[in-house]
Design a protein around this motif. Structure first.
Motif, PDB file in Angstrom:
ATOM      1  N   UNK A 105       0.803  -1.202   0.000  1.00  0.00           N
ATOM      2  CA  UNK A 105       0.000   0.000   0.000  1.00  0.00           C
ATOM      3  C   UNK A 105       0.852   1.276   0.000  1.00  0.00           C
ATOM      4  N   UNK A 238      10.595  -4.210   7.264  1.00  0.00           N
ATOM      5  CA  UNK A 238       9.872  -4.258   8.544  1.00  0.00           C
ATOM      6  C   UNK A 238      10.734  -3.640   9.650  1.00  0.00           C
ATOM      7  N   UNK A 268      -1.188   2.526   5.102  1.00  0.00           N
ATOM      8  CA  UNK A 268      -0.427   2.145   6.287  1.00  0.00           C
ATOM      9  C   UNK A 268       0.679   3.147   6.575  1.00  0.00           C
ATOM     10  N   UNK A 273       4.067  -5.280   5.455  1.00  0.00           N
ATOM     11  CA  UNK A 273       3.419  -5.776   4.238  1.00  0.00           C
ATOM     12  C   UNK A 273       1.909  -5.870   4.398  1.00  0.00           C
ATOM     13  N   UNK A 274       1.409  -5.559   5.591  1.00  0.00           N
ATOM     14  CA  UNK A 274      -0.029  -5.521   5.797  1.00  0.00           C
ATOM     15  C   UNK A 274      -0.668  -6.881   5.947  1.00  0.00           C
ATOM     16  N   UNK A 275       0.139  -7.940   6.017  1.00  0.00           N
ATOM     17  CA  UNK A 275      -0.432  -9.288   6.171  1.00  0.00           C
ATOM     18  C   UNK A 275      -0.459  -9.662   7.651  1.00  0.00           C
ATOM     19  N   UNK A 276      -1.646  -9.908   8.136  1.00  0.00           N
ATOM     20  CA  UNK A 276      -1.805 -10.260   9.548  1.00  0.00           C
ATOM     21  C   UNK A 276      -2.595 -11.557   9.676  1.00  0.00           C
ATOM     22  N   UNK A 277      -2.316 -12.259  10.752  1.00  0.00           N
ATOM     23  CA  UNK A 277      -3.055 -13.485  11.034  1.00  0.00           C
ATOM     24  C   UNK A 277      -3.490 -13.462  12.487  1.00  0.00           C
ATOM     25  N   UNK A 278      -4.621 -14.092  12.721  1.00  0.00           N
ATOM     26  CA  UNK A 278      -5.052 -14.291  14.099  1.00  0.00           C
ATOM     27  C   UNK A 278      -4.592 -15.677  14.495  1.00  0.00           C
TER      28      UNK A 278
ATOM     29  N   UNK B 107      -6.293 -13.402   8.089  1.00  0.00           N
ATOM     30  CA  UNK B 107      -6.938 -14.702   8.215  1.00  0.00           C
ATOM     31  C   UNK B 107      -6.733 -15.216   9.646  1.00  0.00           C
ATOM     32  N   UNK B 110      -8.467 -16.815  15.655  1.00  0.00           N
ATOM     33  CA  UNK B 110      -8.028 -16.679  17.040  1.00  0.00           C
ATOM     34  C   UNK B 110      -8.943 -15.744  17.832  1.00  0.00           C
ATOM     35  N   UNK B 168       2.246 -11.230  10.367  1.00  0.00           N
ATOM     36  CA  UNK B 168       2.437 -10.885  11.781  1.00  0.00           C
ATOM     37  C   UNK B 168       1.126 -11.171  12.507  1.00  0.00           C
TER      38      UNK B 168
END
Lengths: 302, 197
Positions: A105, A238, A268, A273-278, B107, B110, B168
């Motif tokens: 972004x 990062x 941002x 890179x704006x990629x996030x995971x839960x 994704x 959690x 992250x």
């Protein structure tokens, strides 16, 4: 009879020694420092950095690459091992890097710059011209160092049969590639961060196939080193984003940095890179264990 | 639905099965994961469906394992609370993800898992007759919220689970899920007392 046997043994030893010692080294290099700080030029101090997001980034190989060959066995023609990295090859590699960062972004564009646009020893004056012509804020300059080695093994004795030179893979080849990326803010002349990628690979070939194998391994090794560089560039960005929030480019003693958004830009703020995971981890799984114990205690008291 | 008097946790089982199926089917994962570029305007639903997608197997095992366990607890005690906590978590995480401008892709479930954990812990702390059970459950809830808050405002993440390349953890999702689950359990406790009173 005994005399002819001695002669045969001597010939065999001489052939083994001659065949086993051939080593060819092809080395291809280009250096960012030669381009930015040519011999005799004064040191250019970096000024404080103001980055306006989204960035317009240029990616280029430092111009003035060289290819040298050292040593040659009787079996392999060193001049057929390939010369400097071609412009087409460089552009394909640059496009690989550009493609990996275009979807971010905070990056408005990533433009591969052909080496023809960069004058050897052109320094920041050359970069200023490019920045104006292409509207760039930041440039990623790549240096490389690729060394290829060839050792003729003892199987080369079969080359004397001529058929052996076509079918026996008696040539041991190794290719080592190192690619370095230095990211510069053009207006301030400041090095924002640098990172590198590398690749080591080896293989065997017949002497007849050797030049082709060398060229193929050279190209493959560059691709793998660039892929490694892309991963490290992502990590470097990062870390740079985290450093930038402290107000310095790379900690104490380096220029101050201010990151601001262009009018109308609301993406941002950090260089992520704006990629996030839960994703839960072992701590949460431990807490679930605690909950199970609490549930059992409740059941016992009921 | 019950077997030998015990309620079957079909809500939790259904979520886990669907999420596992989506996670092992790459095309479905691609279609449902949250992407800001696709989520502007009418595509905002992806902030909810993205929570069904998992980029790696360890991530899916951790998230879905907690959902299966805590969901089963809640459904055996009170199915309405399980549904409420799950939906509240889903919605709270969806809003958090879509409202965080730095999130381009998201994704993982959690947040829902944290919500079900918080609801189970608070419900246990409020309704159990055993003081040991109440203390343990309350302690678990405080630790969960404290960890998420510390990660959100203190930086860093303590997860040891393998994430997709370059990804992250978003601690805000855990925090939002925990708070939503705790609110759902508190609301259920208030309603339950009012019914009894």
């Amino acid at each position: 009879m005994r005399r002819s046997l001695r002669l045969l043994a001597a010939c065999t030893i001489v052939a083994l020694v001659c065949c086993g010692c051939g080593t060819i080294a092809v080395r291809k290099t280009s250096n960012v420092l030669d381009y930015l700080y040519p011999e005799g030029s004064p040191a250019i101090p970096a000024r404080d950095v103001t980055l306006t997001l989204p960035l317009r980034v240029g990616v280029a190989f430092a111009p003035g690459g060289t290819a040298t060959r050292r040593g040659a066995s009787d079996w392999v023609n060193a001049t057929a091992m390939g010369g400097e990295v071609t412009e087409a090859q460089k552009l394909a590699l640059l496009e690989r890097i550009a493609e990996a960062f275009r979807d971010r972004d905070y990056i408005a564009s990533v433009d591969p710059i052909p080496s023809l646009y960069l004058a050897p020893g052109g320094s920041f004056d050359n970069l200023d011209q490019l920045a104006q012509a292409m509207g760039l804020n930041v440039v990623v300059l790549l240096s490389y160092d690729q060394a290829q080695f060839n050792e003729t093994t003892n199987w080369s004795i079969t080359y004397w049969t001529l058929v052996g030179a076509y079918v026996v893979k008696g040539e041991n080849n190794q290719t080592q590639t190192f690619v370095d990326a230095a990211v510069y803010d053009i207006p301030s002349r400041a090095l924002l961060f640098r990172t590198a990628g590398s690749d080591v690979r080896g293989g065997r070939s017949t002497p007849v196939e050797s030049p082709e194998a060398f060229r193929a391994e050279s190209a493959k090794s560059f691709e793998e080193a660039i892929d490694d560089l892309i991963r490290n560039l992502a990590d470097g960005l990062k870390v740079f984003g985290e450093e930038a929030t402290t107000g310095r480019v790379r900690g104490q003693g380096t220029p101050e940095i201010e990151v601001k958004a262009a009018p109308g830009y609301s993406g941002v703020a950090k260089f992520e890179n704006g990629r996030y995971s839960g994703a839960l981890g072992p701590v949460e799984l431990g807490l679930v264990g605690l909950l199970v114990v609490a549930g059992l205690a409740r059941r016992r008291s009921a | 639905m019950s077997v030998n008097g015990a309620r079957l946790p079909w809500l939790s089982a259904g979520f886990v099965v669907v999420a596992a199926a989506v996670s092992v089917w790459p095309e479905a994962g691609e279609a449902l994961a949250y992407r800001r570029a696709s989520a502007e305007g009418a595509g905002a639903w992806r902030a909810l469906t993205g929570q069904l997608v998992h980029g790696t197997v360890p991530m899916a095992l951790a998230d879905l394992g907690v959902i299966a366990l805590c969901g089963t607890f809640l459904e055996r005690w009170r199915r309405g609370l399980a549904l409420g906590a799950g939906l509240a978590g889903l919605l709270a995480v969806g809003i958090t993800v879509h409202g965080s401008p730095q999130v381009m892709y998201f994704d993982g479930s959690s947040g829902v898992a944290a919500s079900l954990f918080a609801a189970s812990a608070l419900w246990l702390a409020l309704t159990s007759r055993s003081s040991a059970s109440r203390v343990l459950a309350g302690f678990g809830l405080v630790l969960l919220v404290a960890k998420a808050a510390l990660e959100q405002w203190g930086g860093g993440h303590l997860s040891g689970v393998a994430l997709p390349d370059g990804a992250s953890v978003l601690p805000a999702a855990h925090l939002a899920g925990s708070v939503a689950g705790a609110c759902a359990a508190a609301w259920a406790a208030v309603v339950s007392r009012a019914d009894r009173g």
